[in-house]
Motif scaffolding. Structure first.
Motif, PDB file in Angstrom:
ATOM      1  N   ILE A  12      15.408 -31.501  -3.381  1.00  0.00           N
ATOM      2  CA  ILE A  12      14.392 -30.394  -3.206  1.00  0.00           C
ATOM      3  C   ILE A  12      15.169 -29.253  -3.440  1.00  0.00           C
ATOM      4  O   ILE A  12      14.390 -28.146  -3.515  1.00  0.00           O
ATOM      5  N   ASP A  41       6.116 -21.789  -3.058  1.00  0.00           N
ATOM      6  CA  ASP A  41       7.085 -22.510  -3.102  1.00  0.00           C
ATOM      7  C   ASP A  41       7.842 -22.944  -1.850  1.00  0.00           C
ATOM      8  O   ASP A  41       8.473 -24.018  -1.654  1.00  0.00           O
ATOM      9  N   TRP A  47       8.200 -26.770  -0.316  1.00  0.00           N
ATOM     10  CA  TRP A  47       9.552 -27.133   0.087  1.00  0.00           C
ATOM     11  C   TRP A  47       9.820 -27.707   1.519  1.00  0.00           C
ATOM     12  O   TRP A  47      10.285 -28.653   1.804  1.00  0.00           O
TER      13      TRP A  47
END
Length: 341
Positions: free
Chosen positions: A275, A285, A289
Motif C-alpha cells: 500500500i 487517498d 490507505w
C-alpha cells in the motif's frame, strides 16, 4: 399541367394502327380474317387510316395547351431552386466546417472516453487500491480467463475487474477496483495469479458471459476521476480534523497490534510495501490507505469489513469519517476495551 396525359394520348394514337378498333375507339372489332381471308387487307388499311386521323386530331388539340404550359413563368423548366434545396446547400456549407475544439475540450473528451472500459469481471473479494490478492484454481474456465488476459484482444491487457460480495445480502456488489495481473504461476493444470488493485470502478448494467461462457465481462466506469460535490464549510472542517488525527491513530494502532500478538513488524512489512507510505495531502487517498491498512488482504481479523463501504462512499467526508471510525474501532478491539463480537 402535367405532361404525362398528353404523352399517353400520343402513344395511344401510335398503337391504334396495330390493333383493329372501331371509329370511336371504344371496343375491339371482331377479327374477320378467320372467316374471310380476303377481307384482312381491307380491314388493315381502314384501321391504319383511322389511326393516323386520330393522331393528327390529338396533336392539334393538345399542342396549344402544351406550348402555353412550357412558356408559363412557373414552369418546371424555368422554376427557381426550391427553399428546401437552398437549406440543403446551407446545411452542407455549415457541416463542412469542423467543430472548433480547444486543447482542454480534447482532454475532456479523451478523459471521458478513458473512463469507460469493457473488462473481465472476477467475483471474489472486495479490494482497495494498492492491495494485492493471490488466488488460483485448476478450473478450465479460470485458465481460459488467464489466457485471455494475457492476449487481451478485445480489452486492456492484464487488466480485470475485482468485485466482492455484499456482507449483508451475499450478492455481488456493483463496485470494485481494476486489478492488474502481476504474477502467474502454472503448476500442471493449476493456475495461480497475483493481482493488484488499481482504480475504483462501478459496473454499468448487467455483466454477460464471454463467447466461451467461461467468465463474465462487464462495462465499467472508472470513478476515480468523477467530479464530486464540494464539501460545505462544516464538513470540510471536520474532514480536516480527522485527516490530521489519523497519523497519531495509526501509531497507536500499530502499538496495540504488536502488543496483541496478532502480527509482528516483520509480517507487516510486505503489507506496508503493497500500500506504500501514508498519503500526505489527499483526503481521499489517506482514507483509502487507512482502510487498506486496518482491513488488509489476507484479513488479520482486527477490524470489521470496511472495504465495500469505503468503495461505496460518494465524497471525501464520508471516506475520512469511515477510516477514522475504523481505526478507533480496531484500536478498541486490540486493546480489549471493546472487542468485536
Amino acid at each position: 399541367l402535367p405532361i404525362a396525359p398528353f404523352v399517353e394520348l400520343v402513344l395511344l394514337s401510335e398503337n391504334l394502327s396495330r390493333f383493329p378498333i372501331d371509329v370511336v375507339g371504344t371496343k375491339q372489332l371482331p377479327d374477320v380474317r378467320a372467316s374471310n381471308p380476303f377481307s384482312s387487307s381491307i380491314n388493315q388499311n381502314w384501321c391504319l387510316c383511322a389511326a393516323r386521323k386520330m393522331r393528327s386530331l390529338l396533336l392539334l388539340l393538345t399542342l396549344p395547351t402544351v406550348t402555353a404550359w412550357v412558356n408559363a413563368p412557373h414552369s418546371i423548366l424555368q422554376r427557381p431552386p426550391s427553399r428546401l434545396s437552398l437549406y440543403e446547400d446551407e446545411d452542407a456549407a455549415y457541416s463542412a466546417k469542423p467543430l472548433p475544439l480547444s486543447d482542454s475540450d480534447r482532454q475532456r473528451l479523451a478523459a471521458l472516453r478513458d473512463r469507460y472500459k469493457t473488462i473481465p469481471i472476477m467475483i471474489l473479494d472486495a479490494m482497495l487500491p494498492g492491495q494485492r490478492l493471490e488466488f488460483g484454481s485448476n478450473d478450465p474456465k479460470f485458465r481460459v480467463l488467464v489466457d485471455d488476459l494475457l492476449k487481451a484482444s478485445s480489452f486492456d491487457k492484464n487488466v480485470m475487474g475485482m468485485i466482492g460480495l455484499n456482507p449483508h445480502t451475499g450478492k455481488p456488489l456493483n463496485i470494485g477496483v481494476t486489478a492488474s495481473l502481476e504474477t502467474i504461476q502454472r503448476n500442471g493444470l493449476e493456475y495461480s495469479i497475483i493481482v493488484k488493485g488499481e482504480e475504483c470502478l462501478e459496473v454499468q448494467g448487467e455483466p454477460w458471459l464471454d463467447e466461451t461462457e467461461s467468465y463474465y465481462v462487464a462495462e465499467v466506469e472508472l470513478v476515480d476521476t468523477q467530479k464530486e460535490r464540494p464539501l460545505d464549510k462544516e464538513q470540510q472542517t471536520h474532514a480536516d480534523r480527522m485527516f490530521n488525527d489519523i497519523p497519531n491513530l495509526v501509531d497507536t494502532w500499530f502499538q496495540c497490534l504488536y502488543a496483541s500478538g496478532r502480527a509482528t513488524q516483520e509480517s507487516m512489512e510486505p503489507r506496508l510495501a503493497d500500500i506504500g507510505p501514508m498519503p500526505k495531502r489527499s483526503i481521499r487517498d489517506r482514507a483509502l490507505w487507512t482502510a487498506a491498512l486496518v482491513n488488509p488482504l489476507p484479513a488479520l481479523g482486527v477490524c470489521f469489513e470496511v472495504r465495500p463501504a469505503m468503495l461505496a462512499c460518494k465524497n471525501d467526508y464520508d471516506r475520512i469519517n469511515l477510516a477514522w471510525a475504523a481505526l478507533h474501532s480496531s484500536i478498541d478491539h486490540l486493546s480489549g476495551k471493546r472487542p468485536m463480537s
